[in-house]
Design a protein around this motif. Structure first.
Motif, PDB file in Angstrom:
ATOM      1  N   PHE A   1      57.626 -34.217  70.652  1.00  0.00           N
ATOM      2  CA  PHE A   1      56.949 -33.616  69.503  1.00  0.00           C
ATOM      3  C   PHE A   1      55.543 -33.144  69.892  1.00  0.00           C
ATOM      4  N   ALA A   2      54.865 -33.921  70.728  1.00  0.00           N
ATOM      5  CA  ALA A   2      53.522 -33.531  71.191  1.00  0.00           C
ATOM      6  C   ALA A   2      53.602 -32.245  72.006  1.00  0.00           C
ATOM      7  N   THR A   3      54.626 -32.137  72.863  1.00  0.00           N
ATOM      8  CA  THR A   3      54.826 -30.907  73.651  1.00  0.00           C
ATOM      9  C   THR A   3      55.086 -29.716  72.734  1.00  0.00           C
ATOM     10  N   PHE A   4      55.866 -29.956  71.708  1.00  0.00           N
ATOM     11  CA  PHE A   4      56.152 -28.912  70.720  1.00  0.00           C
ATOM     12  C   PHE A   4      54.861 -28.424  70.049  1.00  0.00           C
ATOM     13  N   LEU A   5      53.988 -29.351  69.691  1.00  0.00           N
ATOM     14  CA  LEU A   5      52.730 -28.985  69.040  1.00  0.00           C
ATOM     15  C   LEU A   5      51.853 -28.148  69.967  1.00  0.00           C
ATOM     16  N   ILE A   6      51.761 -28.567  71.230  1.00  0.00           N
ATOM     17  CA  ILE A   6      50.928 -27.847  72.194  1.00  0.00           C
ATOM     18  C   ILE A   6      51.416 -26.412  72.367  1.00  0.00           C
ATOM     19  N   LYS A   7      52.732 -26.236  72.413  1.00  0.00           N
ATOM     20  CA  LYS A   7      53.284 -24.891  72.564  1.00  0.00           C
ATOM     21  C   LYS A   7      52.984 -24.007  71.361  1.00  0.00           C
ATOM     22  N   ASN A   8      52.830 -24.619  70.196  1.00  0.00           N
ATOM     23  CA  ASN A   8      52.672 -23.837  68.971  1.00  0.00           C
ATOM     24  C   ASN A   8      51.250 -23.781  68.436  1.00  0.00           C
ATOM     25  N   LEU A   9      50.317 -24.368  69.161  1.00  0.00           N
ATOM     26  CA  LEU A   9      48.914 -24.227  68.766  1.00  0.00           C
ATOM     27  C   LEU A   9      48.440 -22.813  69.059  1.00  0.00           C
ATOM     28  N   ARG A  10      47.845 -22.170  68.072  1.00  0.00           N
ATOM     29  CA  ARG A  10      47.353 -20.804  68.286  1.00  0.00           C
ATOM     30  C   ARG A  10      46.138 -20.797  69.190  1.00  0.00           C
ATOM     31  N   GLU A  11      45.368 -21.871  69.118  1.00  0.00           N
ATOM     32  CA  GLU A  11      44.286 -22.104  70.074  1.00  0.00           C
ATOM     33  C   GLU A  11      44.096 -23.614  70.143  1.00  0.00           C
ATOM     34  N   TYR A  12      43.531 -24.092  71.240  1.00  0.00           N
ATOM     35  CA  TYR A  12      43.380 -25.527  71.392  1.00  0.00           C
ATOM     36  C   TYR A  12      42.087 -25.980  70.700  1.00  0.00           C
ATOM     37  N   PRO A  13      42.204 -26.728  69.583  1.00  0.00           N
ATOM     38  CA  PRO A  13      40.999 -27.166  68.867  1.00  0.00           C
ATOM     39  C   PRO A  13      40.324 -28.315  69.592  1.00  0.00           C
TER      40      PRO A  13
ATOM     41  N   ILE B   1      61.206 -21.913  71.094  1.00  0.00           N
ATOM     42  CA  ILE B   1      59.965 -21.930  70.331  1.00  0.00           C
ATOM     43  C   ILE B   1      58.862 -21.392  71.229  1.00  0.00           C
ATOM     44  N   LEU B   2      58.269 -20.281  70.832  1.00  0.00           N
ATOM     45  CA  LEU B   2      57.262 -19.609  71.654  1.00  0.00           C
ATOM     46  C   LEU B   2      55.887 -19.745  71.034  1.00  0.00           C
ATOM     47  N   PRO B   3      54.861 -19.764  71.832  1.00  0.00           N
ATOM     48  CA  PRO B   3      53.502 -19.782  71.292  1.00  0.00           C
ATOM     49  C   PRO B   3      53.248 -18.516  70.474  1.00  0.00           C
ATOM     50  N   SER B   4      52.522 -18.685  69.376  1.00  0.00           N
ATOM     51  CA  SER B   4      52.210 -17.530  68.533  1.00  0.00           C
ATOM     52  C   SER B   4      51.135 -16.682  69.191  1.00  0.00           C
ATOM     53  N   THR B   5      51.268 -15.395  69.043  1.00  0.00           N
ATOM     54  CA  THR B   5      50.244 -14.482  69.571  1.00  0.00           C
ATOM     55  C   THR B   5      49.526 -13.771  68.437  1.00  0.00           C
ATOM     56  N   GLN B   6      49.758 -14.229  67.187  1.00  0.00           N
ATOM     57  CA  GLN B   6      49.111 -13.599  66.052  1.00  0.00           C
ATOM     58  C   GLN B   6      47.640 -13.986  66.012  1.00  0.00           C
ATOM     59  N   PRO B   7      46.800 -13.128  65.444  1.00  0.00           N
ATOM     60  CA  PRO B   7      45.382 -13.469  65.332  1.00  0.00           C
ATOM     61  C   PRO B   7      45.192 -14.664  64.415  1.00  0.00           C
ATOM     62  N   ILE B   8      44.138 -15.426  64.642  1.00  0.00           N
ATOM     63  CA  ILE B   8      43.866 -16.618  63.865  1.00  0.00           C
ATOM     64  C   ILE B   8      43.409 -16.229  62.464  1.00  0.00           C
ATOM     65  N   ASN B   9      44.018 -16.868  61.485  1.00  0.00           N
ATOM     66  CA  ASN B   9      43.627 -16.642  60.096  1.00  0.00           C
ATOM     67  C   ASN B   9      42.229 -17.202  59.881  1.00  0.00           C
ATOM     68  N   PRO B  10      41.298 -16.412  59.318  1.00  0.00           N
ATOM     69  CA  PRO B  10      39.931 -16.895  59.119  1.00  0.00           C
ATOM     70  C   PRO B  10      39.867 -18.176  58.289  1.00  0.00           C
ATOM     71  N   ILE B  11      40.776 -18.319  57.325  1.00  0.00           N
ATOM     72  CA  ILE B  11      40.765 -19.515  56.488  1.00  0.00           C
ATOM     73  C   ILE B  11      41.119 -20.740  57.318  1.00  0.00           C
ATOM     74  N   GLU B  12      42.149 -20.587  58.205  1.00  0.00           N
ATOM     75  CA  GLU B  12      42.552 -21.694  59.068  1.00  0.00           C
ATOM     76  C   GLU B  12      41.409 -22.089  59.999  1.00  0.00           C
ATOM     77  N   LYS B  13      40.712 -21.086  60.505  1.00  0.00           N
ATOM     78  CA  LYS B  13      39.609 -21.365  61.434  1.00  0.00           C
ATOM     79  C   LYS B  13      38.493 -22.118  60.715  1.00  0.00           C
ATOM     80  N   THR B  14      38.230 -21.749  59.450  1.00  0.00           N
ATOM     81  CA  THR B  14      37.204 -22.435  58.670  1.00  0.00           C
ATOM     82  C   THR B  14      37.591 -23.886  58.431  1.00  0.00           C
ATOM     83  N   ILE B  15      38.873 -24.111  58.075  1.00  0.00           N
ATOM     84  CA  ILE B  15      39.349 -25.470  57.857  1.00  0.00           C
ATOM     85  C   ILE B  15      39.208 -26.298  59.122  1.00  0.00           C
ATOM     86  N   GLU B  16      39.582 -25.683  60.253  1.00  0.00           N
ATOM     87  CA  GLU B  16      39.499 -26.373  61.531  1.00  0.00           C
ATOM     88  C   GLU B  16      38.064 -26.732  61.875  1.00  0.00           C
TER      89      GLU B  16
END
Length: 561
Positions: A32-44, A70-85
């Motif tokens: 599950f940890a490997t799955f999360l790493i693959k799907n993180l849009r950026e490493y917080p 399951i592939l890493p996302s290449t979409q731009p980071i949502n500004p709202i998600e970045k603010t939450i992070e």
């Protein structure tokens, strides 16, 4: 458990305790940890449980189609998600020194059967042991020939007025506004023609204002910075355009509840002020650092944390031998000979109940005995040295700043030489050289709210404090503040030396003629700091020559021996 932490650590990401527990609850935690790493849009910097659940939700459709990888996302980071992070990062950074929650106890079930050496209970240490200080033949400290000259200029001690009433808050912010406004009007030409907010007219083109920051936010659509300020006549909204890099940078440094000056233009429909400049009170370009004729020095000894298992006893003993002329080369012993003052900017002891399960990391579990142990150590300090003691967030005083000096029952433990007890912050002078000493808890408020700052670069934060002329402007932040009738966190006078502690880092810098010092610590890496991958820069002693103004550091860490 250890393998999961390492998996994320290799990507520069730390896992929050509740997130770690959630990952461990899965059927195959490592997968599950490997799955999360693959799907993180950026490493917080810190992985929160909210981020994990968002990943699970966003990849649900992919999970339903086993044939697709399951592939890493290449979409731009949502500004709202970045603010939450960013908000989550702020919360974790604020916990690093004052509210640790990750302990061995909280993960015992998950770690059952593991025998990693790092997870074994720490060896219990004894109280600091007596040492023998030999008399050095011919040792005659120069500082012994001079009387101490200490003057307290501004300090909360004995002057507390707060009762927590609404009027107390009114008095606090009124004092802040009037003081900064006076500095802006008398020292900053750009704002000399300011007007009250209620005199703004749509027929005007240019306007100069002074106000307290009521609200700050960034527009989601265009990324412009919106700042709402108020004075005693009204409030107005300002817009700092994103495409103006200089103004945008200034706007990103704006903090809630601080007082700023604004030069701007009124928008066409009259509902906004377009920011053309943000004026901070700041200090003069070239502050004239005071010097004295006598060959005397002052040393800054912060964050001793007496009572902690991680108290660095051997390094401390090296310091005691040096200050008595028993250690060092001729130049280093010459500095010891000139040492007249020791200033301790807070966290003298480790305290009790500062963070959960702290008792497991204590060598002395009674706070009164912690101060007794420190007082006993001070008996090894030569009698001609004057010692100034200041509280911090681990000490036995009220947690809200400004903090008064220690109460009588603690002061009475210290005797045999000249001890001076000061509040936090405190503005005082030594032979006319003015010093602002502040433990520094608000360094975290600054570094977590302003993107360009980093908590492990404290002198950069201190420069901004001088620029804003305030140690902790934001009420309701990580630093608890008491609504005194006078704002003791204001930097009313420009010091010659500005010293902080708290972040366990050794640093010396200069800002427009003011010597900046972050005064290290005498506590080695704690278990929580280890989990956060933070390595303190301990056992360093910053020293300022009051005659020349030069600042140097004595290094007592084992790495230097």
């Amino acid at each position: 458990m250890k393998s999961i932490l390492k998996l994320f650590s290799d990507h520069g990401t730390f896992v929050q305790p509740d997130a770690l527990k959630y990952i461990s609850s899965k059927e195959n935690p490592n997968d599950f940890a490997t799955f999360l790493i693959k799907n993180l849009r950026e490493y917080p910097l810190f992985l929160a449980i909210e981020t994990i659940k968002n990943i699970e939700e966003s990849t649900q459709q992919l999970k339903e189609i086993p044939a697709l990888p399951i592939l890493p996302s290449t979409q731009p980071i949502n500004p709202i998600e970045k603010t939450i992070e960013k908000e989550l990062q702020k919360k974790m950074l604020s916990k690093m020194y004052s509210s640790a929650t990750f302990t061995k106890e909280s993960t015992e079930e998950e770690d059952e059967g593991e025998t990693d050496e790092d997870e074994k209970p720490q060896e219990t240490k004894k109280k600091p042991q007596p040492i023998e200080i030999k008399t050095v033949k011919g040792w005659k400290p120069l500082a012994r020939d001079y009387e101490s000259e200490v003057q307290i200029i501004n300090d909360i001690t004995g002057r507390r007025t707060s009762e927590g009433t609404t009027q107390d808050f009114v008095n606090l912010f009124r004092d802040r506004y009037q003081t900064i406004r006076k500095i802006l009007c008398t020292q900053r030409r750009e704002i000399a023609q300011y007007i009250p907010i209620n005199r703004i007219r749509k027929t005007m083109t240019d306007v100069q204002l002074i106000g307290i920051v009521k609200n700050v936010k960034t527009t989601q659509k265009n990324g412009h910075r919106l700042i709402e300020i108020e004075d005693d006549t009204g409030s107005v909204t300002l817009m700092a355009p994103k495409n103006n890099k200089e103004i945008s940078q200034l706007a990103n440094e704006v903090m809630l509840d601080e007082v700023i000056g604004i030069v701007g233009k009124i928008s066409k429909n009259g509902d906004l002020i377009i920011v053309q400049n943000i004026i901070y009170p700041d200090i003069k370009l070239h502050h004239e650092h005071k010097r004295i004729d006598s060959p005397l020095c002052v040393a800054f000894l912060s964050d001793v944390h007496m009572g902690s298992n991680m108290f660095m006893e051997s390094e401390w003993n090296m310091f005691l031998h040096w200050i008595n002329g028993n250690l060092g080369n001729s130049r280093q012993r010459d500095v010891a000979s000139k040492l007249k003052y020791l200033v301790l900017p807070g966290d003298l002891v480790d305290g009790i109940g500062i963070y959960p399960n702290q008792e497991k990391e204590l060598a002395i579990s009674n706070i009164y005995e912690q101060y007794q142990a420190l007082a006993q150590q001070f008996q090894y300090i030569p009698n001609h040295i004057t010692i100034l003691l200041q509280p911090g967030n681990h000490d036995a005083v009220r947690p809200a700043e400004p903090q008064p000096a220690f109460e009588k029952e603690i002061r009475d433990l210290f005797s045999g030489k000249e001890f001076i007890f000061i509040g936090n912050p405190s503005y005082f002078s030594l032979h006319g050289v003015e010093i602002l000493s502040y433990h520094g808890q608000s360094l975290l408020d600054y570094s977590t709210n302003i993107q360009s700052l980093n908590y492990n670069e404290p002198t950069e934060v201190m420069k901004l404090m001088l620029k804003k002329r305030h140690l902790s402007p934001t009420y309701g932040g990580y630093t608890p503040l008491a609504p005194e009738h006078e704002d003791y966190m204001l930097i009313r006078q420009v010091p010659d030396i500005f010293v902080t502690g708290h972040v366990h880092t050794s640093s010396i810098d200069n800002y427009r003629g003011v010597t900046l010092i972050n005064a290290s610590s005498w506590q080695s890496q704690t278990s929580y700091q280890k989990m956060m991958n933070f390595v303190p820069d301990s056992a360093k002693l910053p020293i300022v020559d009051l005659k020349t103004g030069n600042a140097t550091t004595m290094d007592f860490s084992k790495a230097s021996t």
